[in-house]
Design an enzyme around this catalytic site. Sequence first.
Site, short mmCIF file in Angstrom:
data_model
loop_
_atom_site.label_atom_id
_atom_site.label_comp_id
_atom_site.label_asym_id
_atom_site.label_seq_id
_atom_site.Cartn_x
_atom_site.Cartn_y
_atom_site.Cartn_z
N PHE A 1 0.86 -1.18 0.00
CA PHE A 1 0.00 0.00 0.00
C PHE A 1 0.89 1.23 0.00
CE2 PHE A 1 -2.27 3.50 1.95
CZ PHE A 1 -3.45 3.50 1.23
N ASP B 1 9.50 2.82 1.30
CA ASP B 1 8.31 3.59 1.71
C ASP B 1 8.17 3.45 3.22
OD1 ASP B 1 5.82 4.56 2.36
OD2 ASP B 1 4.80 3.69 0.63
N LYS C 1 3.10 11.15 7.13
CA LYS C 1 2.34 10.93 8.36
C LYS C 1 2.97 11.59 9.57
CE LYS C 1 -0.10 6.78 6.78
NZ LYS C 1 -1.38 7.44 6.57
#
Length: 407
Positions: A145, A230, A259
């Site tokens: 994801f 990532d 984030k």
Amino acid sequence: MTALESPTTMHEALVHEHSAHNYHPLPVVVADAEGAWVTDVEGRRLLDCLAGYSALNFGHRHPALVAAAHHQLDRVTLTSRAFGNDQLGPFCAELAALLGKQMVLPMNTGAEAVESGIKVARKWGYEVKGVPADRARIVVMADGFHGRTTTIVGFSTDPDARAGFGPFTPGFDVVPYGNAHALAAAMTPETVAVLVEPVQGEAGVVVPAPEFLPAVRRICDAHGALMIADEVQSGLGRTGHLLATRGAGTDADVYLLGKALGGGILPLSAVVADADVLGVLRPGQHGSTFGGNPLACAVGRAVIDLLADGRLLARAGALGSHLREGLDELVGRGVVAVRTAGLWAGVDVDPRLGDGRAVSEAMARRGVLVKDTHGSTVRLSPPLVVGSDELDLAVDALRGALSELDA
């Protein structure tokens, strides 16, 4: 006021009528928050064990981060990159130093960081590696994801993320996560990069075998390709390490952050690499109006300060072990399997008891917020400021939820 007219129900009705239906949230409407706790519109306090999918690593309204935001709000919030601002240079220098790299490309969201990493890798492939124009390929992992943009969902293996959004961008080769042999077989002279999550969060906190990430590094080196990690969810302390990749004993060429970098206050992401990679970008070739804005950079600098001395990282590691011990006690008692990486856990519930949504709702009724993913899996990612007693409370809530569903 009837039950149908409760504050929660009224807020949910407004969202249902006026907001696109791209989420299915739990029946909780948060009105206030501090640290690891939130208070809903009906005055209930709940322990937040999701922490904004790791965006709130430092908890809600961390005083140092709020102070940095307030101070910057009184000065300047946005200039665009048409002009400089006095926070951008220090932010980039401090983040580069923290990660041991040379350059930073600031963006806003995690998906933007991934998209930017893809663009940089392709351009590097053409200008540095010498791949023929428009032939660059990037190897990605099944069940990964990386965001919701059309390019990213085009190489997703999740039907919900992908279906209905084509046609998709070419140039990606998908291999099974954790399978170094499949990765090696997929590499070609036109492969410019391998994009990998050191821990697959959305898939249910899937942790690869210890030898996988070092193998990715070796394969990239052998084929002259960039290793892109990532770390949007896994980075900045979540796993008990600054970077989960480094925790696995290796180093990537390019790191994608997001984030937690914005402290849970506003979006901030970054591509971090050495100059021989990020140096391929030139004026006019990539940009963002809000990327590197002074407000985000000021908060990001405060985040870097919180991480610099390593105490939060050590705390996450120790508390992660405590959480794992509590969750392991539930295996065979409604829990099928547990996977953890620091303060991050994927819990596979016996599907005979119910799916992850049912477990999450039952835990919310017991005052603990978690989130389901992929059927019967529940994710926990409490803020790094949580206490051991609060983790015990979360495990007790899970135990109670399982008992309720087994009744």
